[in-house]
Design a protein around this motif. Structure first.
Motif, short mmCIF file in Angstrom:
data_model
loop_
_atom_site.label_atom_id
_atom_site.label_comp_id
_atom_site.label_asym_id
_atom_site.label_seq_id
_atom_site.Cartn_x
_atom_site.Cartn_y
_atom_site.Cartn_z
N TYR A 99 0.78 -1.24 0.00
CA TYR A 99 0.00 0.00 0.00
C TYR A 99 0.81 1.28 0.00
CZ TYR A 99 -3.97 -3.01 0.95
OH TYR A 99 -4.94 -3.97 0.85
N ARG A 165 -1.41 5.66 -4.18
CA ARG A 165 -2.27 5.50 -3.02
C ARG A 165 -1.53 5.89 -1.73
NH1 ARG A 165 -5.94 0.30 -1.17
NH2 ARG A 165 -6.16 1.05 0.95
N ARG A 317 -0.59 -11.81 -13.63
CA ARG A 317 -0.38 -10.61 -12.79
C ARG A 317 -1.38 -10.46 -11.65
NH1 ARG A 317 4.68 -9.68 -14.42
NH2 ARG A 317 4.81 -9.08 -16.60
N CYS A 318 -2.50 -11.13 -11.73
CA CYS A 318 -3.56 -10.87 -10.74
C CYS A 318 -3.97 -12.10 -9.94
CB CYS A 318 -4.81 -10.31 -11.41
SG CYS A 318 -4.50 -9.10 -12.72
N CYS A 321 -3.34 -13.38 -6.16
CA CYS A 321 -4.12 -12.84 -5.03
C CYS A 321 -5.62 -13.08 -5.26
CB CYS A 321 -3.89 -11.34 -4.89
SG CYS A 321 -2.20 -10.91 -4.46
N HIS A 322 -6.08 -12.78 -6.46
CA HIS A 322 -7.52 -12.85 -6.73
C HIS A 322 -7.94 -14.27 -7.14
CE1 HIS A 322 -8.45 -8.58 -6.30
NE2 HIS A 322 -7.25 -8.36 -6.80
N PRO A 335 -9.17 -10.89 -2.47
CA PRO A 335 -9.47 -9.55 -1.94
C PRO A 335 -10.78 -9.01 -2.49
CG PRO A 335 -7.26 -9.64 -2.92
CD PRO A 335 -7.90 -10.94 -3.20
N LYS A 336 -11.57 -8.46 -1.61
CA LYS A 336 -12.89 -7.89 -1.96
C LYS A 336 -13.79 -8.92 -2.65
CE LYS A 336 -11.88 -3.74 -0.64
NZ LYS A 336 -12.36 -2.42 -0.35
N ILE A 338 -13.18 -10.62 -5.11
CA ILE A 338 -13.06 -10.62 -6.57
C ILE A 338 -12.07 -11.71 -7.02
CG2 ILE A 338 -12.31 -9.28 -8.58
CD1 ILE A 338 -13.44 -6.83 -7.18
N VAL A 352 -14.19 -3.78 -13.97
CA VAL A 352 -13.34 -3.42 -12.82
C VAL A 352 -11.87 -3.73 -13.09
CG1 VAL A 352 -15.07 -3.39 -10.99
CG2 VAL A 352 -13.96 -5.55 -11.60
N ASN A 356 -9.17 -0.68 -12.69
CA ASN A 356 -8.08 -0.79 -11.72
C ASN A 356 -6.71 -1.06 -12.33
OD1 ASN A 356 -9.13 -0.80 -8.72
ND2 ASN A 356 -10.71 -1.74 -10.00
N MET A 363 -4.10 -1.37 -9.47
CA MET A 363 -3.79 -2.79 -9.28
C MET A 363 -2.70 -3.18 -10.27
SD MET A 363 -5.38 -4.55 -6.99
CE MET A 363 -5.95 -3.52 -5.64
N PRO A 365 -1.56 -3.85 -6.38
CA PRO A 365 -1.17 -2.86 -5.39
C PRO A 365 0.35 -2.72 -5.33
CG PRO A 365 -2.12 -4.80 -4.32
CD PRO A 365 -2.32 -4.96 -5.80
N VAL A 368 3.17 -4.92 -7.29
CA VAL A 368 4.03 -5.97 -6.75
C VAL A 368 4.33 -7.09 -7.75
CG1 VAL A 368 3.59 -5.70 -4.28
CG2 VAL A 368 1.97 -6.98 -5.67
C1 HEC Z 1 -0.67 -8.76 -4.21
C2 HEC Z 1 -2.01 -9.13 -4.31
C3 HEC Z 1 -2.85 -8.54 -5.41
C4 HEC Z 1 -2.61 -8.61 -6.77
C5 HEC Z 1 -1.44 -9.24 -7.48
C6 HEC Z 1 -3.73 -7.97 -7.41
N1 HEC Z 1 -4.61 -7.50 -6.45
FE1 HEC Z 1 -6.39 -6.61 -6.79
N2 HEC Z 1 -6.66 -6.36 -4.80
C7 HEC Z 1 -5.77 -6.74 -3.83
C8 HEC Z 1 -6.21 -6.23 -2.56
C9 HEC Z 1 -5.51 -6.43 -1.24
C10 HEC Z 1 -7.39 -5.52 -2.80
C11 HEC Z 1 -8.24 -4.76 -1.78
C12 HEC Z 1 -7.74 -3.35 -1.80
C13 HEC Z 1 -8.26 -2.50 -0.69
O1 HEC Z 1 -8.38 -2.94 0.44
O2 HEC Z 1 -8.50 -1.32 -1.00
C14 HEC Z 1 -7.66 -5.64 -4.21
C15 HEC Z 1 -8.78 -5.10 -4.83
C16 HEC Z 1 -9.05 -5.26 -6.17
C17 HEC Z 1 -10.26 -4.84 -6.81
C18 HEC Z 1 -11.46 -4.21 -6.12
C19 HEC Z 1 -11.27 -2.74 -6.08
C20 HEC Z 1 -12.44 -2.05 -5.41
O3 HEC Z 1 -13.02 -1.19 -6.05
O4 HEC Z 1 -12.73 -2.36 -4.26
C21 HEC Z 1 -10.15 -5.14 -8.14
C22 HEC Z 1 -11.17 -4.90 -9.22
C23 HEC Z 1 -8.84 -5.71 -8.34
N3 HEC Z 1 -8.20 -5.78 -7.13
C24 HEC Z 1 -8.33 -6.12 -9.54
C25 HEC Z 1 -7.04 -6.59 -9.74
C26 HEC Z 1 -6.45 -6.84 -11.04
C27 HEC Z 1 -7.14 -6.61 -12.37
C28 HEC Z 1 -5.20 -7.29 -10.81
C29 HEC Z 1 -4.15 -7.67 -11.85
C30 HEC Z 1 -3.80 -6.65 -12.79
C31 HEC Z 1 -5.01 -7.33 -9.38
N4 HEC Z 1 -6.15 -6.88 -8.77
C32 HEC Z 1 -3.87 -7.80 -8.77
C33 HEC Z 1 -4.65 -7.52 -4.01
C34 HEC Z 1 -4.11 -7.84 -5.24
#
Ligand code: HEC
Length: 390
Positions: A99, A165, A317-318, A321-322, A335-336, A338, A352, A356, A363, A365, A368
């Motif tokens: 973060y 952020r 890339r995503c 975690c997701h 996370p969330k 999703i 979304v 993001n 994203m 975050p 990473v």
């Molecule tokens: C390292 C772990 C990690 C990775 C890799 C990651 N995310 Fe996330 N993502 C999170 C976390 C943690 C949150 C919750 C963020 C918060 O608390 O605000 C989140 C939240 C989100 C959300 C919800 C946002 C909202 O409006 O609340 C979306 C959509 C999302 N990620 C998409 C992606 C996409 C697309 C990728 C790949 C490009 C990605 N994330 C990669 C950890 C990750």
């Protein structure tokens, strides 16, 4: 759970603090003189609330006789800072990798990032305090202009040190810290000195009230920008786009302008309606700036990619975690809620994903997983073409 409870406390304390300070600013400005009032009284105000009438009177320095019971307003401010700082530690310092920092912005370790953030809070407050106490502090206009340039320069610097952020939260926490320090270091001590002098039967220096008043006005004008910065971390288009620092610079003008409108109105002056035209125009500029895409993006979008390309990018890339069972260390669930770990969930979340990771860089975050700009452009092209499933 800890973070949720602290956040709850922080929001409630903040509401109590902002509520009482807006109330007292309004009360102070709405006082009207009345010759029938005793000496040393600035004015009175009549108010109606909750089925009763209130008659408020302001004594400029203090009443002739100290009342037996006196209510002080300070814990609203202290509780806001204590809970806010705890939250900063829990969310940003303890998870700095995700973060606070972004290694593509500036390569540093999590502890270094947290230390830089903490000491810059302290240093910025010292600079502000120095400015207020210097000869510049006697000239409100000069102080506001220098203060504004100082905050914008800090924002610019933070967006080049931390993730978008992290930078937004940092500047919000910094202004909030200055505001609470105003209560703790200036407003309260002078109030205590005044009360102590009165109890000792001495005449308090009227200048003491002036010092507190100056800081209280600063706090009044800084309140709205801080609230914006605190909620902005839910809006990728604000913090994770090219002109994020310009957005903050604009909000640092918009917030005080809105306060100016209400202050003038509560003082019984003609309402400066022009402020709303400026505010609406400025927020339209913010909306436009926030639609210009992530930092570092240049050139036109590539040709519409196939879904297989999109799938590969999101999976690499995503999905660590997701996923229903994330492989990312310390992450218990997607996370969330999703999930982005198979073609179906990716298609379902096209919008979304674009918000993001393509139209902003919120994203991953702190980036990473080191997503490249080319990959973001591919996702953007896919989304622009209506997120084709093949
Ligand atoms: C390292 C772990 C990690 C990775 C890799 C990651 N995310 Fe996330 N993502 C999170 C976390 C943690 C949150 C919750 C963020 C918060 O608390 O605000 C989140 C939240 C989100 C959300 C919800 C946002 C909202 O409006 O609340 C979306 C959509 C999302 N990620 C998409 C992606 C996409 C697309 C990728 C790949 C490009 C990605 N994330 C990669 C950890 C990750």
């Amino acid at each position: 759970m800890v973070s949720a409870s602290v956040r709850w406390l922080h929001v409630v304390a903040g509401i109590a603090w902002i509520g009482s300070s807006f109330y007292f600013i309004h009360l102070d400005l709405s006082l009207r003189p009345n010759p029938a009032l005793p000496n040393g009284v600035k004015g009175e105000a009549w108010q109606v609330h909750g089925g009763g009438f209130y008659h408020m009177v302001k004594y400029l320095v203090a009443p002739a006789k100290m009342p037996d019971h006196l209510t002080w307003f300070k814990w609203e401010a202290y509780a806001t800072w204590l809970s806010g700082f705890s939250l900063l530690v829990i969310v940003y310092y303890m998870n700095a990798d995700m973060y606070l920092i972004d290694k593509q912005v500036l390569d540093m370790t999590a502890p270094v990032g947290a230390a830089v953030a903490f000491f810059s809070l302290l240093a910025a407050w010292l600079v502000y305090e120095g400015l207020c106490r210097s000869p510049i502090g006697k000239n409100e206009l000069a102080l506001s202009l220098i203060g504004y340039v100082f905050l914008v320069a800090l924002t610019y610097a933070f967006t080049h040190v931390f993730s978008g952020r992290g930078a937004f939260t940092q500047i919000g926490a910094l202004i909030g810290t200055i505001m609470v320090a105003n209560v703790f270091v200036v407003i309260m001590p002078y109030q205590r000195k005044t009360v102590a002098a009165l109890i000792a039967g001495e005449k308090p220096d009227p200048a003491w009230g002036g010092y507190g008043k100056q800081r209280s006005i600063h706090n009044n004008y800084l309140t709205l920008p801080v609230v914006f910065l605190m909620i902005s971390n839910h809006y990728p288009f604000f913090f994770a786009t090219k002109y994020n620092w310009v957005i903050v610079a604009i909000v640092l003008i918009v917030g005080p302008l809105i306060r100016h409108f209400y202050n003038a109105r509560h003082e019984g002056k003609e309402s400066p309606w022009w402020t709303w035209f400026v505010v609406v125009f400025a927020m339209m500029v913010v909306a436009w700036l926030s639609s210009t895409g992530p930092k570092g993006q240049t050139g036109a979008l590539p040709a519409t990619p196939t879904f297989a390309q999109v799938n590969e990018i999101v999976m690499s890339r995503c999905s660590m975690c997701h996923a229903s069972e994330p492989v990312w260390a310390g992450m218990a669930a997607a996370p969330k809620g999703i999930r982005l770990d198979d073609p179906e969930t990716i298609k379902l979340h096209a919008k979304v994903i674009a918000i993001n990771a393509a139209l902003s860089s919120a994203m991953p975050p702190g980036n990473v997983t080191a997503m490249t700009m080319d990959e973001r452009q591919v996702l953007a092209a896919w989304f622009e073409a209506g997120a084709p499933a093949k």
